[in-house]
Structures are given as structure tokens and as C-alpha cells.
Design a protein around this motif. Structure first.
Motif, mmCIF file in Angstrom:
data_model
loop_
_atom_site.group_PDB
_atom_site.id
_atom_site.type_symbol
_atom_site.label_atom_id
_atom_site.label_comp_id
_atom_site.label_asym_id
_atom_site.label_seq_id
_atom_site.Cartn_x
_atom_site.Cartn_y
_atom_site.Cartn_z
ATOM 1 N N LEU A 122 0.880 -1.164 0.000
ATOM 2 C CA LEU A 122 0.000 0.000 0.000
ATOM 3 C C LEU A 122 0.918 1.215 0.000
ATOM 4 N N MET A 147 -1.045 -1.360 -4.361
ATOM 5 C CA MET A 147 -2.216 -0.482 -4.374
ATOM 6 C C MET A 147 -1.697 0.925 -4.099
ATOM 7 N N MET A 190 -2.410 4.798 -3.098
ATOM 8 C CA MET A 190 -3.409 5.593 -2.381
ATOM 9 C C MET A 190 -3.107 7.079 -2.548
ATOM 10 N N LEU A 212 -8.088 4.750 -2.982
ATOM 11 C CA LEU A 212 -7.206 3.980 -3.850
ATOM 12 C C LEU A 212 -7.358 4.533 -5.258
ATOM 13 N N ASP A 251 -4.506 -0.145 -8.662
ATOM 14 C CA ASP A 251 -4.221 -1.445 -8.041
ATOM 15 C C ASP A 251 -3.808 -2.375 -9.181
#
Ligand SMILES: Nc1ncnc2c1ncn2[C@@H]1O[C@H](COP(=O)(O)OP(=O)(O)O)[C@@H](O)[C@H]1O
Ligand SMILES: [Mg+2]
Length: 337
Positions: A47, A232, A234, A239, A242
Motif C-alpha cells: 500500500l 495499491m 493511495m 485507492l 491497483d
């Protein structure tokens, strides 16, 4: 398109429409919006996003560890298909550490300075697994060896260990109750480059040894390639992309992802400086209409100011941008109107 075999596989973690607000000086600030993703058992997902994009808040919400001034205002999190009570601290206790664990950044703050590390690792085994003191100490010795620290070093106090060793202790604590998912929140940020590499190598080895699903939170894309399957991205609490590590690096689609990839130093091309992305991300107090990235986006169109683009499936991944899928001629004319 997924094959039937993949479709049948239930994810170990499913996050659907997650929304989190912070309360600050009497007002409620939307912070995380519409975060949805699934993770399969044993999968490693990064992330990634700039500081303040909401990575830690997302992780804390999933583990049911949000601070008192934060509230889950929408969505749900399912573990092996069952909804987790993420907004109820007491109800989350049986799930936290034994199903989902978190390795926090900054090990020195998280460890208790007045207790020997063996005791700190043994404690969750006693509390969570109901082990006797002797059983818990034996388990803690085993866990220390697992993370590459000799069991004898367990007598040390946190200040007697290096930063890297302390982070290993944090990993041992996170693994104490045999979780299936570990969230590493910037677990290597405070460490020097060599120790960083060692800790990432350890996480990667443990992941395959224990079939762990790993969510690795980082603001540094260059650490992702070696240890993750998927990334992913952000931005401002949502988001925006991905995809598999290979796809994101070779063919980033969202203009923000493109700029992030371009900012990675590449010694092969004689480019060693990290190139900052021009402009600043929006603050919580001032979220613009439409796409939050538009003021920094080299491809922004008038349509980007109207509505937030949804995260849509496109090719092998998902992307939230009006450029994808590419518009037809007449749609383009409307978007630019
Ligand atoms: N306890 C808090 N109270 C109010 N706002 C917070 C709190 N923690 C984080 N925030 C705000 O929420 C946003 C997301 O923060 P965070 O999840 O920590 O981002 P990241 O981990 O990506 O750096 C930021 O704007 C941050 O200032
Ligand atoms: Mg953070």
C-alpha cells in the motif's frame, strides 16, 4: 478476466467501501473513502502513497485500532468471509493478533523500556492463547529464533538492542499468535539502508515459511518490487490504482502512479535523485471537488473537477482516472467541454 478456479477462491481479507472520518475541533473530516480490495492467503500487497494519504488510518481501521477521535463511517472488513467488528475494540480482541497483526513503525516507542524483551513477546501468548508462563516463555524463545535473534538475547532490555533487532522483536510479537495476515506499517522507515534490506528479507522469508498474507505499507516504491506481488496506490484517502508489481512498474496508468514511478532513482539511467512530484496533496480540511489529484495532474481535464472518478477494473488491474479506459472521440469532447 479471472479463470473459474481463481473466481472460486475466497479471499482471506475483503475490504469493501471502507470510510473513516477524524473528528477535529468539533468537525468531522472525511479521511478514507470507498477503499475496497481483496487479499488472498499468502499474497503480499504493498500500500503506497505520500505521507498523509491515509495508509496508516486504513491499516488501523482494518485491525480495529483507530484512535478515539476516528470513526468508521462506512463499509466493512471481512476475514475469511466473516464480518469483523472493526469499530468495537472489545469484540475485535479475539481477532486481533491471532488473525490480523500489525508491525508498527518506530519499534522503540512500541516496546516497553522497563521489561526484558522475552517477557514482552511471551505476554500476548499468555493473554491471547491462554498459555502458562513457562509455555509462553518457550514460545517466545522459539519466536526470537524465528526472527533471527538468539533466544539468549531475550534477557535484553529494548535499549540494549539495535534498531534492526528491535524491529525483529516487533515482528516476533506480531507473529506470536500465528496470524494469517500481517500489516507492516512502514516497518523499515526508521532504519539504515542495510538493516532495511535485512528486515524486508526477513519478512519475505517468513511470509513464504508461514504462508502469511502481507500488507506492506510504504511511501517508497523502490522497496516494493522485491517483496510484493501487487501494489495499491493511495492518494488523499482513496485507492487510485491497483495492479501487479510487474504491470504497475512497466505500464502505470494513473498519472499519479506514473509520476511516482518516474520519481524512483534509477542508477542504470544515471538518474539518482528522487524527483519530487510538483505541488502538494490536498489537506483533510480542503478536499477539492472531483479528482483530488487534478491540481497536480499533467493530464487534468474539465471533467476531473466534476465527480470523483471511481476505481474501475481495467486490463489486469483497477484504476480511478477518466483517462482509463481511454475515451471515445465524442466522450473526449464532452470531458473537455
Ligand atoms: N489522530 C488523528 N487525528 C486527526 N487527524 C489525523 C490523525 N491521524 C492522522 N490524521 C490525518 O489523517 C490523514 C491520513 O493520515 P495517515 O493515515 O497517518 O496517513 P499516512 O499513513 O499515509 O501518512 C492525514 O491528513 C493526517 O493528518
Ligand atoms: Mg503512516
Amino acid at each position: 478476466m479471472k479463470n473459474p478456479c481463481q473466481q472460486a477462491k475466497a479471499p482471506i481479507l475483503a475490504v469493501e467501501g471502507l470510510a473513516v472520518d477524524y473528528r477535529l475541533r468539533g468537525s468531522s473530516l472525511p479521511t478514507i473513502r470507498d477503499v475496497s480490495f481483496e487479499i488472498q492467503a499468502g499474497e503480499a500487497v504493498a500500500l503506497v502513497g505520500e505521507s498523509g494519504s491515509g495508509k496508516t488510518t486504513t491499516a488501523m481501521a482494518i485491525a480495529g485500532l483507530l484512535p478515539p477521535n476516528a470513526a468508521v463511517s462506512g463499509g466493512e472488513v471481512r476475514y475469511r468471509g466473516d464480518r469483523l467488528p472493526i469499530d468495537d475494540d472489545a469484540a475485535m480482541r479475539p481477532h486481533r493478533w491471532s488473525e490480523i497483526s500489525v508491525v508498527f513503525q518506530g519499534a522503540m516507542n512500541a516496546l516497553n523500556p522497563v521489561h526484558r524483551i522475552i517477557k514482552q513477546i511471551a505476554e500476548p501468548c499468555q493473554l491471547q492463547l491462554g498459555m502458562s508462563r513457562d509455555e509462553a516463555i518457550a514460545r517466545a524463545r522459539e519466536l526470537l529464533e524465528l526472527v533471527g535473534i538468539s533466544a539468549e538475547r531475550g534477557r535484553a532490555y529494548p535499549h540494549e538492542l539495535s534498531g534492526g533487532m528491535r524491529q525483529r522483536v516487533m515482528i516476533a510479537m506480531a507473529l506470536a499468535c500465528s496470524p494469517s495476515i500481517v500489516i507492516g506499517d512502514e516497518p523499515t522507515t526508521a532504519l539504515d539502508v542495510i538493516t532495511q534490506a535485512q528486515i524486508l528479507k526477513l519478512l519475505t522469508a517468513l511470509r513464504s515459511q508461514l504462508n502469511l498474507a502481507l500488507i506492506l505499507i510504504t511511501h517508497d516504491l523502490s522497496v516494493v518490487a522485491e517483496c510484493c506481488d501487487r501494489v495499491m496506490i493511495m492518494y488523499a484517502g482513496r485507492l487510485v490504482e491497483d495492479g501487479s508489481v510487474a504491470d504497475i512498474f512497466a505500464n502505470p496508468k494513473h498519472p499519479y502512479t506514473k509520476l511516482l514511478i518516474e520519481s524512483i532513482p534509477n542508477p542504470e539511467h544515471g538518474k539518482r535523485m528522487v524527483r519530487p512530484i510538483p505541488g502538494d496533496p490536498p489537506t483533510l480540511q480542503h478536499r477539492p471537488s472531483g479528482c483530488a489529484f487534478r491540481s497536480r495532474c499533467p493530464s487534468a481535464m474539465p471533467v476531473c473537477a466534476t465527480e470523483v472518478p471511481n476505481l474501475k477494473r481495467w486490463e489486469q488491474g483497477r484504476v480511478a482516472c477518466y483517462l482509463h479506459p481511454p475515451m471515445k472521440h465524442e466522450e473526449k469532447a464532452l470531458a473537455n467541454a
